[in-house]
Design a protein around this motif. Structure first.
Motif, mmCIF file in Angstrom:
data_model
loop_
_atom_site.group_PDB
_atom_site.id
_atom_site.type_symbol
_atom_site.label_atom_id
_atom_site.label_comp_id
_atom_site.label_asym_id
_atom_site.label_seq_id
_atom_site.Cartn_x
_atom_site.Cartn_y
_atom_site.Cartn_z
ATOM 1 N N MET A 4 0.803 -1.217 0.000
ATOM 2 C CA MET A 4 0.000 0.000 0.000
ATOM 3 C C MET A 4 0.842 1.276 0.000
ATOM 4 S SD MET A 4 -2.970 -0.939 -0.425
ATOM 5 C CE MET A 4 -2.643 -2.520 -1.163
ATOM 6 N N ASP A 5 2.015 1.251 0.637
ATOM 7 C CA ASP A 5 2.875 2.443 0.626
ATOM 8 C C ASP A 5 3.362 2.740 -0.779
ATOM 9 O OD1 ASP A 5 2.573 2.703 3.348
ATOM 10 O OD2 ASP A 5 4.402 1.587 3.826
ATOM 11 N N ASP B 282 0.513 4.134 -2.923
ATOM 12 C CA ASP B 282 0.245 5.548 -2.677
ATOM 13 C C ASP B 282 1.191 6.430 -3.493
ATOM 14 O OD1 ASP B 282 -1.097 7.687 -1.334
ATOM 15 O OD2 ASP B 282 0.672 7.909 -0.048
ATOM 16 N N LYS C 73 0.328 8.989 -6.881
ATOM 17 C CA LYS C 73 0.782 10.388 -7.019
ATOM 18 C C LYS C 73 1.481 10.587 -8.360
ATOM 19 C CE LYS C 73 1.095 11.186 -2.094
ATOM 20 N NZ LYS C 73 1.953 11.334 -0.924
#
Length: 165
Positions: free
Chosen positions: A36-37, A40, A44
């Motif tokens: 998930m990091d 993210d 972006k």
């Protein structure tokens, strides 16, 4: 307006779409790995790509209108690439047709990749919901009640989290 400015803009647009396709393929790998990091950060990057694509598409609209006008046809709005091909001389039509094919192909592949990512995210959400259901089983009634009793008292709902903590 020359064909060169239009094809330069089409080339930039194609490169941005190819880069977005690469990001989409990386997203598939990240979703499968449940990172998930990394997801993210990748989202972006996608937002930056989409902003750049929007800028280049605005340039393309300006250049396509100028190109069509230089070939003797005016439009109230910016013409599409197919409309530019209609106004183009025969020797330039093939070049525009090639760019149309390239862009159509990369956008179709990008669409397929995004549909795959959407399905993977949906399956992940289903798994999360199933896991939550397993952690929070339905409460069974501990007291006997008559089957036809209309004065049933609903069981208090249990929360997964202790709100008193």
């Amino acid at each position: 307006m020359s064909l060169n400015a239009l094809t330069t803009t089409l080339d930039r647009l194609h490169k941005l779409h190819m880069s977005l396709l690469d990001l989409s393929k990386r997203k598939t790998t990240i979703i499968k790995a449940s990172e998930m990091d990394q997801l993210d950060g990748l989202l972006k990057d996608e937002q930056r790509h989409l902003a750049a694509i929007q800028t280049v598409e605005n340039d393309l609209q300006t250049h396509s209108k100028q190109y069509a006008e230089s070939n003797g046809r005016s439009f109230d709005e910016s013409p599409t690439l197919l409309q530019c091909m209609e106004t183009a001389p025969e020797e330039e039509r093939e070049t525009l047709s090639d760019w149309h094919g390239k862009l159509t192909a990369v956008i179709a592949e990008l669409k397929e990749q995004n549909e795959l990512n959407q399905k993977l995210v949906y399956q992940s959400l289903q798994f999360v919901n199933m896991s939550l259901s397993a952690l929070q089983p339905k409460e069974e009634q501990t007291n006997y009640t008559r089957p036809n009793d209309d004065n049933k008292v609903p069981a208090p709902s249990r929360s997964l989290f202790d709100s008193k903590a």
